[in-house]
Design a protein around this motif. Structure first.
Motif, PDB file in Angstrom:
ATOM      1  N   LEU A  27       0.831  -1.202   0.000  1.00  0.00           N
ATOM      2  CA  LEU A  27       0.000   0.000   0.000  1.00  0.00           C
ATOM      3  C   LEU A  27       0.866   1.253   0.000  1.00  0.00           C
ATOM      4  O   LEU A  27       0.601   2.208  -0.733  1.00  0.00           O
ATOM      5  N   GLN A  80       0.944   4.159  -2.873  1.00  0.00           N
ATOM      6  CA  GLN A  80       0.574   5.532  -2.517  1.00  0.00           C
ATOM      7  C   GLN A  80       1.684   6.513  -2.828  1.00  0.00           C
ATOM      8  O   GLN A  80       1.442   7.599  -3.373  1.00  0.00           O
ATOM      9  N   ARG A  96      -6.990  -5.683   2.878  1.00  0.00           N
ATOM     10  CA  ARG A  96      -7.183  -4.276   3.240  1.00  0.00           C
ATOM     11  C   ARG A  96      -8.037  -3.555   2.197  1.00  0.00           C
ATOM     12  O   ARG A  96      -7.779  -3.629   0.998  1.00  0.00           O
ATOM     13  N   GLU A  97      -9.020  -2.829   2.720  1.00  0.00           N
ATOM     14  CA  GLU A  97      -9.918  -2.105   1.814  1.00  0.00           C
ATOM     15  C   GLU A  97      -9.182  -1.003   1.054  1.00  0.00           C
ATOM     16  O   GLU A  97      -9.403  -0.804  -0.144  1.00  0.00           O
ATOM     17  N   ASP A  98      -8.267  -0.288   1.763  1.00  0.00           N
ATOM     18  CA  ASP A  98      -7.539   0.794   1.097  1.00  0.00           C
ATOM     19  C   ASP A  98      -6.609   0.249   0.005  1.00  0.00           C
ATOM     20  O   ASP A  98      -6.450   0.860  -1.056  1.00  0.00           O
ATOM     21  N   TYR A 143      -7.187  -2.529  -1.658  1.00  0.00           N
ATOM     22  CA  TYR A 143      -8.096  -2.986  -2.719  1.00  0.00           C
ATOM     23  C   TYR A 143      -8.423  -1.849  -3.682  1.00  0.00           C
ATOM     24  O   TYR A 143      -8.382  -2.016  -4.901  1.00  0.00           O
ATOM     25  N   TYR A 144      -8.732  -0.678  -3.128  1.00  0.00           N
ATOM     26  CA  TYR A 144      -9.084   0.442  -4.005  1.00  0.00           C
ATOM     27  C   TYR A 144      -7.873   0.980  -4.750  1.00  0.00           C
ATOM     28  O   TYR A 144      -8.012   1.565  -5.829  1.00  0.00           O
ATOM     29  N   ARG A 145      -6.683   0.771  -4.198  1.00  0.00           N
ATOM     30  CA  ARG A 145      -5.476   1.193  -4.905  1.00  0.00           C
ATOM     31  C   ARG A 145      -5.193   0.319  -6.127  1.00  0.00           C
ATOM     32  O   ARG A 145      -4.758   0.818  -7.163  1.00  0.00           O
TER      33      ARG A 145
END
Length: 458
Positions: free
Chosen positions: A262, A266, A303-305, A307-309
């Motif tokens: 992640l 990012q 992790r949801e964050d 996943y969206y990445r």
């Protein structure tokens, strides 16, 4: 005087026979030539002149090896094999150079020439120019292939349509699909179509390595980071600089590794193990998984964050059982490839064997089909792949309420089985089935009636 007259009559008869033979040979669309026992060409028809570009006057009387230039002349001459074994050869694929040096694909047949007493006096070879057929095949392949991915089904065509746009962007891509559907092929196609095509494509199977090894594999390490770290080792992110990194089976990585991935997505930076310095990276990430990541997010296992990445652009590769119309083209592709790799001349697959494959569920998807064809190549030396060359369990089925061998299915029954499978997948909804198959719904209704299918209302 009488003897001279008889000689003249015999000579005239021989000339007439030779003339009649040439007329007959010239009426044949295939190239034909004959040789005597000393391998000198004795006849050379008009089609042979047109295909090779060599005039008959130049060919007749010459050793055939001085006239023809093929990839089998030196060691694997088909006519020589027939002369040696006495067995004819039918449909052997070769490559021939014409008089201008252009390569032409050919199909050749050979046989022995015998006199009235049955004595061998030479050989005959016929050859057909396959250039037009090959051009048609290439056009078909262009229509049904995209960057080495085979598919003519509606869903695969939809996938082909959007791949160039996705490739042009720099967004992260998530590819979901069952094992064996070709997710890495899709990833490679995106890379090869992208502006990064001249830079590396690196693939890492995240599910095959424990966390400690995966971390050092991805980010690299500095000398002294651990006991066996004698010198610096660049990670896959460094090796893929400027290119594309495929994180295969990303659904299998641990929560701790998810945090590190992640951060990279990012900030586009990473730290090798044992390093106090962060490195900036220019790498496009493609993630692939055979799991439903959205469901894993709901279960708290992904992790949801993150996943969206990774889920900026999402591609779903359909399983083979949902695109059965691609099977004949995949089979033809694998047969051509294994012929080339193994030096065989398997002509294709019989309707019965194809019917078996069209009725199989393929839990292993395209990879399973490839393995099935590879196994068939071990058992099939020449001719077509038959049901006997397939696993017995592939040819066991129930259709129309009666257990029967799939190898006994007619093409109509095969179409019926395919349509019933498609309807079942879409809960017998004709409209959704038509959309999935790229057909108009009236076509579905017409086929159901024509095939005499009794299906529940959906």
């Amino acid at each position: 005087m009488i003897d001279n007259d008889r000689k003249d009559e015999a000579s005239s008869a021989d000339a007439r026979i030779s003339r009649d033979r040439d007329i007959i040979l010239d009426s044949i669309n295939e190239g034909v030539f004959t040789v005597d026992e000393h391998w000198r060409i004795t006849s050379f028809n008009r089609a042979a002149e047109e295909i090779t570009g060599i005039p008959r006057s130049r060919a007749v009387g010459q050793p055939c090896k001085d006239i023809f230039r093929t990839n089998i002349c030196e060691r694997r001459c088909a006519l020589a094999e027939t002369m040696r074994t006495g067995k004819p050869i039918i449909g052997k694929r070769i490559t021939m150079l014409d008089i201008e040096g252009r390569q032409k694909p050919m199909s050749v047949n050979t046989a022995l020439l015998k006199d009235q007493r049955g004595n061998i006096i030479g050989g005959v070879e016929t050859f057909s120019d396959l250039s037009r057929i090959e051009r048609l095949r290439k056009e078909i392949r262009r229509e049904y292939e995209f960057a080495d991915i085979i598919g003519r089904s509606h869903r695969m065509r939809e996938l082909f349509d959007i791949l160039p746009s996705i490739a042009e962007s720099s967004s992260t891509v998530l590819i979901e699909g069952e094992s064996g559907t070709g997710k890495e092929l899709i990833a490679r196609a995106i890379h090869s179509l992208s502006p990064r095509r001249r830079r590396p494509f690196i693939a890492v199977n995240c599910g095959a390595l424990p966390d400690t090894l995966l971390e050092s594999e991805l980010f690299g390490y500095k000398a002294g980071a651990f006991t066996d770290a004698k010198k610096d080792k660049p990670g896959r992110f460094a090796l893929a600089e400027g290119g594309t990194l495929l994180l295969d089976e990303i659904g299998d990585v641990s929560p701790a590794m998810q945090v590190r991935l992640l951060r990279f997505l990012q900030e586009k930076v990473y730290e090798p193990l044992g390093s106090l310095k962060s490195f900036k990276s220019d790498v496009r990430v493609i993630a692939a998984t055979n799991r439903d990541l959205a469901r894993l997010v709901k279960k708290g296992r992904f992790r949801e964050d993150l996943y969206y990445r990774v889920n900026v652009m999402k591609l779903e590769v359909p399983p083979l059982r949902e695109r059965l119309e691609d099977i004949p083209h995949l089979v033809a592709h694998f047969i051509a490839r294994f012929n080339s790799l193994q030096g065989k001349e398997v002509a294709g697959i019989s309707d019965d064997a194809l019917a078996c494959l069209m009725s199989h569920d393929f839990p292993g998807n395209v990879r399973e089909l490839e393995n099935i064809i590879e196994r068939a190549f071990v058992l099939c030396r020449t001719g077509e792949i038959e049901t006997a060359h397939l696993h017995s369990w592939i040819c066991e089925s129930e259709l129309g309420g009666e257990a029967q061998q799939r190898g006994q299915l007619s093409l109509e029954q095969m179409e019926a089985a395919f349509l019933v499978n498609a309807l079942r997948r879409h809960n017998w909804n004709r409209t959704r089935t038509a959309e999935a198959l790229g057909m108009h719904k009236t076509t579905i209704f017409r086929k159901i009636k024509a095939l005499g299918l009794k299906v529940p209302k959906g």
